[in-house]
Design an enzyme around this catalytic site. Structure first.
Site, PDB file in Angstrom:
ATOM      1  N   GLY A   1      35.915  71.574  -1.137  1.00 27.23           N
ATOM      2  CA  GLY A   1      34.948  71.153  -0.131  1.00 27.23           C
ATOM      3  C   GLY A   1      35.357  71.434   1.300  1.00 27.23           C
TER       4      GLY A   1
ATOM      5  N   GLU B   1      24.871  75.907  -5.955  1.00 28.01           N
ATOM      6  CA  GLU B   1      23.456  75.679  -6.212  1.00 28.01           C
ATOM      7  C   GLU B   1      22.963  74.414  -5.509  1.00 28.01           C
ATOM      8  OE1 GLU B   1      25.740  76.266  -8.456  1.00 28.01           O
ATOM      9  OE2 GLU B   1      25.142  77.972  -9.704  1.00 28.01           O
TER      10      GLU B   1
END
Length: 440
Positions: free
Chosen positions: A313, A68
């Site tokens: 990540g 998001e």
């Protein structure tokens, strides 16, 4: 009667939350011990700000986690370009890290306050937002009610409701209506999502498409990428990414099934939850497979079977090492994971059939020829084998996926148009502040 009941239930929620507030310290402490909270910033979860409020108009943007957060970054950058301050709240350590890497000091990051009246009230008393923008499906009753009581416009962007969430809200339709009537606007991802929000009482609702399509693909550290490519050399690769429990075992079995035909095959497995790495390594070792763990910087040698992407990540790194990606939470779990990043990074996309949470995105990719759904392990092995052997078919799927993503762009412009009635007054305020040398 139902409306009265819904409001009574929300009042009970409000008072129960206030009563529970003194007891939540143990829960937040436990999360900190699990690495799910930044210990030094725990006070933010109680609504205690760690930064002063800047003068001038301010927009509060909330994004739950990494996906998001990445989706709303282009929107935040446009808001900043209007001279408006942004405080961004997220709920996870990794999303905070993404916010810092992508936006830095241009925004103020805080961890989202617990959805309890004392925490939410303290947060709002300090920041006094002029507008609240909520990403995707973050429906927090107390936060929505408190913003509504203060007459702060609330806009849900990139809104979506999964099959399960919609069914759950339908059982509490009057409760949903009592909450959603506080939303000034819902900007939904798809027509299906839009109809679901309307059915639950949200007004007005517009459809923008998926904001994630208008983001840049996830980056990769160039030095790490070059090093891994050198270690892999000319070996064939395929990846299983965002996998959930059971799907790693399926990927390992596919590797064993394909190895007789593709003797130099390297399988890249990127679990959704890297904290499962130890158990996965033991599972792979028991199957006779040699694993290189990315988190330990273990080298990929000619006899390495699996590169285990147990880091956070680095999805952009892993996807750049292959041209075939199976996207998880779709075979042994339900809902699916977002296939847009693989499609953006030049991979042929495969997934199981349980992709309800991203139904429209997958349908667009499948119709365009950029993705294929598989029924089970054997069908996945067959699809990977076909794509490894047929370069033209693989390239056609990759090109089709990229073209589909390009066709889906435009959500950012549509979202900004929906936000214009709420943003424009803040632009005027910002310009008045600049002209007056201060904010009245």
């Amino acid at each position: 009667m139902s409306e009265r009941w819904a409001r009574a239930m929300l009042s009970v929620y409000r008072f129960a939350g206030a009563a529970a507030y003194p007891l939540v310290g143990g829960y937040v402490g436990w999360r900190a011990n699990q690495g799910k909270e930044e210990r030094s910033r725990r006070r933010e979860r109680y609504g205690i700000a760690s930064r002063p409020r800047p003068s001038g108009p301010l927009v509060w943007v909330h994004a739950a986690s990494v996906g998001e957060t990445i989706a709303v970054i282009p929107l935040i950058e446009r808001i900043l370009g209007f001279g408006i301050n942004v405080v961004l709240t997220t709920g996870t350590v990794t999303s905070a890290r993404v916010a810092d890497e992508r936006l830095g000091e241009r925004i103020i990051h805080q961890y989202v306050p617990l959805d309890l009246k004392p925490a939410v009230s303290r947060f709002l008393d300090h920041w006094e937002p002029d507008l609240a923008i909520i990403a995707e499906s973050e429906i927090w009753p107390m936060t929505i009610l408190e913003l509504g009581a203060r007459r702060v416009p609330q806009v849900l962007v990139n809104g979506r409701l999964s099959d399960r969430s919609f069914a759950s809200w339908q059982k509490r339709a009057f409760l949903a209506e009592a909450l959603f009537e506080n939303l000034a606007h819902v900007v939904a991802q798809s027509e299906v999502d839009g109809e679901r929000f309307r059915a639950l009482g949200a007004r007005p609702v517009t459809v923008s498409g998926n904001l994630k399509v208008d983001t840049d693909p996830p980056p990769a550290d160039e030095r790490s990428l070059a090093d891994l490519k050198y270690q892999i050399g000319s070996r064939q690769t395929w990846a299983a990414v965002s996998t959930h429990d059971g799907e790693e075992a399926v990927a390992a079995e596919v590797h064993q099934m394909l190895r007789p035909r593709h003797k130099d095959l390297l399988t890249i497995i990127v679990p959704r939850h890297p904290n499962r790495a130890e158990a996965l390594v033991a599972e792979f070792a028991a199957a006779g497979l040699k694993v290189a763990r990315r988190s330990l910087d273990e080298p990929i040698t000619p006899d390495t079977d699996i590169l285990l992407g147990d880091t956070i990540g680095e999805m952009g790194l892993y996807l750049r090492l292959t041209e075939i990606a199976f996207v998880g939470r779709s075979l042994t779990s339900e809902g699916g994971q977002n296939p847009l990043e693989p499609a953006m990074l030049d991979t042929a996309v495969l997934a199981g059939r349980n992709v309800q949470n991203f139904r429209e995105t997958y349908q667009r990719l499948i119709d365009g020829g950029g993705a294929k759904l598989v029924r089970d392990r054997d069908m996945l092995a067959g699809a990977v084998n076909f794509l490894l052997k047929n370069e033209q078919a693989r390239e056609d799927m990759i090109a089709a996926g990229a073209a589909t993503v390009d066709d889906m762009r435009g959500a950012l412009a549509a979202t900004l148009k929906a936000l214009e009635p709420y943003i424009h007054p803040l632009i005027v305020k910002s310009r008045l502040k600049e002209g007056n040398g201060g904010y009245p």
